[in-house]
Design a protein around this motif. Sequence first.
Motif, PDB file in Angstrom:
ATOM      1  N   UNK A  33       0.572  -0.876  -0.442  1.00  0.00           N
ATOM      2  CA  UNK A  33       0.257   0.346  -0.423  1.00  0.00           C
ATOM      3  C   UNK A  33       0.614   1.625   0.256  1.00  0.00           C
ATOM      4  N   UNK A  34       1.953   1.209   0.480  1.00  0.00           N
ATOM      5  CA  UNK A  34       3.273   2.355   0.814  1.00  0.00           C
ATOM      6  C   UNK A  34       3.218   2.422  -0.274  1.00  0.00           C
ATOM      7  N   UNK A  35       4.150   1.506  -1.077  1.00  0.00           N
ATOM      8  CA  UNK A  35       4.767   1.606  -2.477  1.00  0.00           C
ATOM      9  C   UNK A  35       3.739   2.034  -3.322  1.00  0.00           C
ATOM     10  N   UNK A  37       0.873   3.766  -3.239  1.00  0.00           N
ATOM     11  CA  UNK A  37       0.624   5.295  -2.152  1.00  0.00           C
ATOM     12  C   UNK A  37       1.238   6.120  -3.459  1.00  0.00           C
ATOM     13  N   UNK A  38       2.433   5.812  -2.868  1.00  0.00           N
ATOM     14  CA  UNK A  38       3.427   7.069  -3.186  1.00  0.00           C
ATOM     15  C   UNK A  38       3.703   6.431  -5.400  1.00  0.00           C
ATOM     16  N   UNK A  39       3.665   6.103  -5.642  1.00  0.00           N
ATOM     17  CA  UNK A  39       3.578   5.418  -6.800  1.00  0.00           C
ATOM     18  C   UNK A  39       2.386   6.507  -7.788  1.00  0.00           C
ATOM     19  N   UNK A  40       1.488   6.545  -7.191  1.00  0.00           N
ATOM     20  CA  UNK A  40       0.097   6.632  -7.660  1.00  0.00           C
ATOM     21  C   UNK A  40      -0.309   8.224  -7.468  1.00  0.00           C
ATOM     22  N   UNK A  41       0.662   8.691  -6.155  1.00  0.00           N
ATOM     23  CA  UNK A  41       0.684  10.419  -5.897  1.00  0.00           C
ATOM     24  C   UNK A  41       1.613  10.521  -6.735  1.00  0.00           C
ATOM     25  N   UNK A  42       2.639   9.811  -7.777  1.00  0.00           N
ATOM     26  CA  UNK A  42       3.825  10.428  -8.598  1.00  0.00           C
ATOM     27  C   UNK A  42       3.094  10.482  -9.656  1.00  0.00           C
ATOM     28  N   UNK A  43       1.679   9.940 -10.201  1.00  0.00           N
ATOM     29  CA  UNK A  43       1.199   9.767 -10.891  1.00  0.00           C
ATOM     30  C   UNK A  43       1.543   9.152 -12.393  1.00  0.00           C
ATOM     31  N   UNK A  44       1.900   7.794 -11.532  1.00  0.00           N
ATOM     32  CA  UNK A  44       2.766   6.411 -12.249  1.00  0.00           C
ATOM     33  C   UNK A  44       1.330   5.550 -12.103  1.00  0.00           C
ATOM     34  N   UNK A  57      -6.572  -0.546  -4.847  1.00  0.00           N
ATOM     35  CA  UNK A  57      -7.600  -0.398  -5.344  1.00  0.00           C
ATOM     36  C   UNK A  57      -8.812  -0.360  -4.014  1.00  0.00           C
ATOM     37  N   UNK A  58      -8.348  -0.962  -2.884  1.00  0.00           N
ATOM     38  CA  UNK A  58      -8.885  -0.611  -1.429  1.00  0.00           C
ATOM     39  C   UNK A  58      -8.101   0.393  -0.799  1.00  0.00           C
ATOM     40  N   UNK A  59      -6.750   0.767  -1.076  1.00  0.00           N
ATOM     41  CA  UNK A  59      -6.585   1.600  -0.298  1.00  0.00           C
ATOM     42  C   UNK A  59      -6.530   3.329  -1.119  1.00  0.00           C
ATOM     43  N   UNK A  60      -7.135   2.974  -2.137  1.00  0.00           N
ATOM     44  CA  UNK A  60      -7.462   4.481  -2.774  1.00  0.00           C
ATOM     45  C   UNK A  60      -7.069   5.015  -4.135  1.00  0.00           C
TER      46      UNK A  60
END
Length: 545
Positions: A33-35, A37-44, A57-60
């Motif tokens: 989840x941490x990985x 989340x960080x990738x998603x926040x970076x636009x990956x 997906x459950x982590x949003x």
Amino acid sequence: MSGHTIDPSLYRDRDAIPIQRALISVSDKTGLVELATALGAAGVEIVSTGSTAQAIRDAGVAVVDVSAVTGFPESLDGRVKTLHPAVHAGILADLRLASHEQQLRDLDIEPFQLVVVNLYPFVETVASGADTAVVIENIDIGGPALVRAAAKNHANVAIAVSPASYPQILKSLTLGGTTLAQRQRLAGEAFAHTAAYDAAVAAYFAANVGVRASVSPSATEAQDAMASFDPVFTVSATLQHTLRYGENSHQQAAIYALAGGTGIAQATQLHGKEMSYNNYVDADAAVRAAFDFSGPAVAIIKHANPCGIAVAGPLEEDPIADAHRRAHACDPLSAFGGVIAANRTVSVAMAQTVKDIFTEVVVAPGFEPEALEILSAKKSIRLIQLPDGFALAEREFKQISGGVLVQDSDRFAGWSSADWKLVSGAEADDATRADLEFAWVACRAVKSNAILLAHEGASVGVGMGQVNRVDSSHLAVSRAGDRAAGSVAASDAFFPFADGLEVLLEAGVRAVVQPGGSKRDDEVIAAAEKAGVTMYLAGDRHFFH
């Protein structure tokens, strides 16, 4: 498709490649989840499978199901998910080549810059005792294919096979991308990961499913004898930790655990300083010596040789404490700073004795709570508890220059002194035979050339590691002192001349067991007959180098 397009500029600087698209499919969800989340926040853009996609997906965090990329649903109970050109072409494309770039455009396939995959828990499934069908289902197919593809194409793709690699991946997001050196290191870890995984699968098949090397009908007898050995010897081991140093302080060292192992490498340290290289070597030798016996037994080892070995007396209230007391009495001087192994739980009475003796390591299947408390009061002593299901290896291997020697372990399963041949003196009475049986088993733990003297189920003198059997005999007798008279003796190999036996006879040894097979057996037997001493030929040799 996601709408991303191939940006050749990403690949012009071969040292740093920004992460725009990642494929994630993991069995071990640690740090997922941490990985994500960080990738998603970076636009990956994250492409994922099954339970991994659901967790993300459950982590949003936005995630694309792999089936949307392949246009093909996950099938065959999840056996087929990522085995598709739309996935593997995106991983394997070498975008340093204009032709690969154009082919991806023509195929409408987008590249990945990051693959995060760890494999089905095969080793853990085997260790759980699962039946064959469940074990087979936990042989990963798609995962190793993804890992190897990404590792091969490390010039363009970073591969992470362990949560331990996630922090460096996340750091690369803030530094403009993964570097070539980083991707090379990750690729090396990935290939080691799949190699270890395949080795574990091969080892399971060799041990449980009967996969063996085939031998043609025209093979020689030597080839027939080798049919039980696989054509390729593989070892799957995982780094546990590095050690302070090796056998000597100028040598670096580490301990690796074999996949599926249930020995010293998998044991739990309950107390004490960090184990050293030499501690592990001696602990393994001690455990092997103690577990040669089915009854309560203790072995004390120094420099891989026994200072004493003993079994418990038949009427003792605390058998393991008795076995330790008698083993220690063999050579208290050498036992100072030794390693003790017990094949039963360490009792309070044993702990009370051990606490007053300088001891490096105590290893056993368990420790009574009060015994653990007593021994833990000594800061330096290392207390090691063997894993559940502890078992001595059926086969062992030794590195030599340019290769490896593999052999069946020297075990005593199925042996009986009833098979021994009496060649001198009268048949041994029950007590003498019991001592001879003990000496014969205990002698296996002694480095060759080996002579072991015993009395009432305990060693009283050990002659080890000498380059001739006469010196080993002298050493055993000198260590035994007055206890040599009336003891029994075991020799790990035949007496090539009568001189070694004569040393034992002069010291008052009353019975001997040895393999026999010397050209001068008649001379040796005649010496025993002249002394009126009982001697048996066991037939089998027990060299230990």
